[in-house]
Design a protein around this motif. Structure first.
Motif, PDB file in Angstrom:
ATOM      1  N   UNK A  10      73.660  31.746   6.862  1.00  0.00           N
ATOM      2  CA  UNK A  10      73.735  32.818   5.867  1.00  0.00           C
ATOM      3  C   UNK A  10      74.232  34.098   6.536  1.00  0.00           C
ATOM      4  N   UNK A  11      74.949  34.902   5.771  1.00  0.00           N
ATOM      5  CA  UNK A  11      75.437  36.173   6.293  1.00  0.00           C
ATOM      6  C   UNK A  11      74.254  37.094   6.557  1.00  0.00           C
ATOM      7  N   UNK A  12      74.384  37.841   7.635  1.00  0.00           N
ATOM      8  CA  UNK A  12      73.305  38.757   8.013  1.00  0.00           C
ATOM      9  C   UNK A  12      73.729  40.173   7.634  1.00  0.00           C
ATOM     10  N   UNK A  13      72.942  40.806   6.773  1.00  0.00           N
ATOM     11  CA  UNK A  13      73.284  42.141   6.284  1.00  0.00           C
ATOM     12  C   UNK A  13      72.707  43.241   7.178  1.00  0.00           C
ATOM     13  N   UNK A  30      69.500  34.655  15.039  1.00  0.00           N
ATOM     14  CA  UNK A  30      70.664  35.481  14.754  1.00  0.00           C
ATOM     15  C   UNK A  30      71.882  34.950  15.502  1.00  0.00           C
ATOM     16  N   UNK A  31      73.052  35.117  14.914  1.00  0.00           N
ATOM     17  CA  UNK A  31      74.273  34.642  15.557  1.00  0.00           C
ATOM     18  C   UNK A  31      75.483  35.372  15.024  1.00  0.00           C
ATOM     19  N   UNK A  32      76.646  34.911  15.417  1.00  0.00           N
ATOM     20  CA  UNK A  32      77.880  35.522  14.966  1.00  0.00           C
ATOM     21  C   UNK A  32      78.968  34.448  14.875  1.00  0.00           C
ATOM     22  N   UNK A  33      79.850  34.595  13.887  1.00  0.00           N
ATOM     23  CA  UNK A  33      81.005  33.713  13.725  1.00  0.00           C
ATOM     24  C   UNK A  33      82.248  34.576  13.940  1.00  0.00           C
ATOM     25  N   UNK A  43      75.584  36.249  11.352  1.00  0.00           N
ATOM     26  CA  UNK A  43      74.940  35.228  10.523  1.00  0.00           C
ATOM     27  C   UNK A  43      73.539  34.950  11.036  1.00  0.00           C
ATOM     28  N   UNK A  44      72.826  34.133  10.294  1.00  0.00           N
ATOM     29  CA  UNK A  44      71.499  33.697  10.703  1.00  0.00           C
ATOM     30  C   UNK A  44      71.365  32.225  10.332  1.00  0.00           C
ATOM     31  N   UNK A  45      70.676  31.453  11.196  1.00  0.00           N
ATOM     32  CA  UNK A  45      70.526  30.016  10.975  1.00  0.00           C
ATOM     33  C   UNK A  45      69.098  29.605  11.322  1.00  0.00           C
ATOM     34  N   UNK A  46      68.606  28.590  10.670  1.00  0.00           N
ATOM     35  CA  UNK A  46      67.254  28.076  10.912  1.00  0.00           C
ATOM     36  C   UNK A  46      67.188  27.449  12.308  1.00  0.00           C
ATOM     37  N   UNK A  47      66.207  27.857  13.096  1.00  0.00           N
ATOM     38  CA  UNK A  47      66.079  27.365  14.475  1.00  0.00           C
ATOM     39  C   UNK A  47      65.854  25.862  14.524  1.00  0.00           C
ATOM     40  N   UNK A  90      76.579  31.807  19.243  1.00  0.00           N
ATOM     41  CA  UNK A  90      77.937  32.203  18.852  1.00  0.00           C
ATOM     42  C   UNK A  90      78.697  30.986  18.351  1.00  0.00           C
ATOM     43  N   UNK A  91      79.372  31.134  17.221  1.00  0.00           N
ATOM     44  CA  UNK A  91      80.257  30.105  16.687  1.00  0.00           C
ATOM     45  C   UNK A  91      81.689  30.648  16.710  1.00  0.00           C
ATOM     46  N   UNK A  92      82.621  29.874  17.244  1.00  0.00           N
ATOM     47  CA  UNK A  92      84.015  30.289  17.260  1.00  0.00           C
ATOM     48  C   UNK A  92      84.820  29.418  16.299  1.00  0.00           C
ATOM     49  N   UNK A  93      85.464  30.060  15.317  1.00  0.00           N
ATOM     50  CA  UNK A  93      86.292  29.319  14.365  1.00  0.00           C
ATOM     51  C   UNK A  93      87.442  28.649  15.095  1.00  0.00           C
TER      52      UNK A  93
END
Length: 216
Positions: A10-13, A30-33, A43-47, A90-93
């Motif tokens: 989900x997007x992190x506001x 917490x993370x980033x794309x 973004x944020x993802x369930x651990x 970190x996720x890289x497209x």
């Protein structure tokens, strides 16, 4: 390479240290794309969802960002050294048809017979750098040590690499070898090995202390 895993994020506001701490306490990571000339998206993802994927060594994922599907690779992961929980990711497209450069873990399989001959197995290189198409990224490079005798060695250029994967790590580097262990090293490593001598007072000083003090 195993089939790509689907990861919903989900997007992190809200950003900032306090918000990051709150997310982690809630079991979220917490993370980033980023990448592909697009704006980075926090973004944020369930651990509990992402942890088994990271532990498996899987690199390529189908990322679902609130209904928008993107192919991505897990680029960087921060893990708490005590709890082993993921702290940031970190996720890289990527385009499945473009070449990427990544580090791939080396996994040892089997038991080296050289150990039974008095040797010790030393795993010196735990990952190698490779480049390949995004969809060809191996989860790991398996190294079989079941034929490794005393003095035996396996170099990077002797590894079995999947087709289409090019190794960038220097070929002459040692991945694993069986070295002879000296008798002294075995003695020091054995339980109940001799401890350093504690040096106390000289014999004369000890006798003087033991002698009764003269009455005045």
């Amino acid at each position: 390479m195993s089939a790509d895993s689907k990861v919903s994020v989900k997007k992190r506001q809200k950003l900032g240290t306090a918000e990051t701490r709150r997310l982690r306490l809630s079991g979220l990571v917490p993370g980033i794309v980023y990448g592909h000339q697009q704006e980075p998206q926090p973004v944020v993802v369930d651990e509990t969802l992402i942890h088994p994927i990271v532990v498996s060594g899987h690199k390529v994922v189908d990322l679902d960002v609130e209904g928008v599907l993107e192919k991505a690779i897990i680029r960087d992961v921060q893990v708490d050294p005590f709890t082993r929980l993921i702290q940031h990711i970190d996720f890289m497209r990527v385009d499945p048809n473009e070449r990427v450069t990544v580090d791939v873990a080396i996994e040892l399989k089997g038991t080296a017979p050289g150990i039974l001959s008095g040797g010790m197995l030393e795993h010196q290189l735990h990952s190698i750098k490779v480049d390949c198409l995004a969809y060809q990224i191996p989860d790991s490079i398996v190294v079989k040590v079941s034929d490794l005798q005393l003095g035996g060695v396996i170099h990077v250029n002797e590894l079995e690499i999947p087709p289409g994967v090019h190794v960038q790590t220097q070929g002459e580097l040692i991945v694993v070898h069986v070295v002879k262990v000296s008798t002294r090293e075995l003695d020091l490593a054995a339980p109940g090995a001799a401890e350093p001598e504690v040096i106390g007072k000289k014999a004369g000083e000890a006798e003087a202390d033991a002698a009764p003090a003269k009455k005045k």
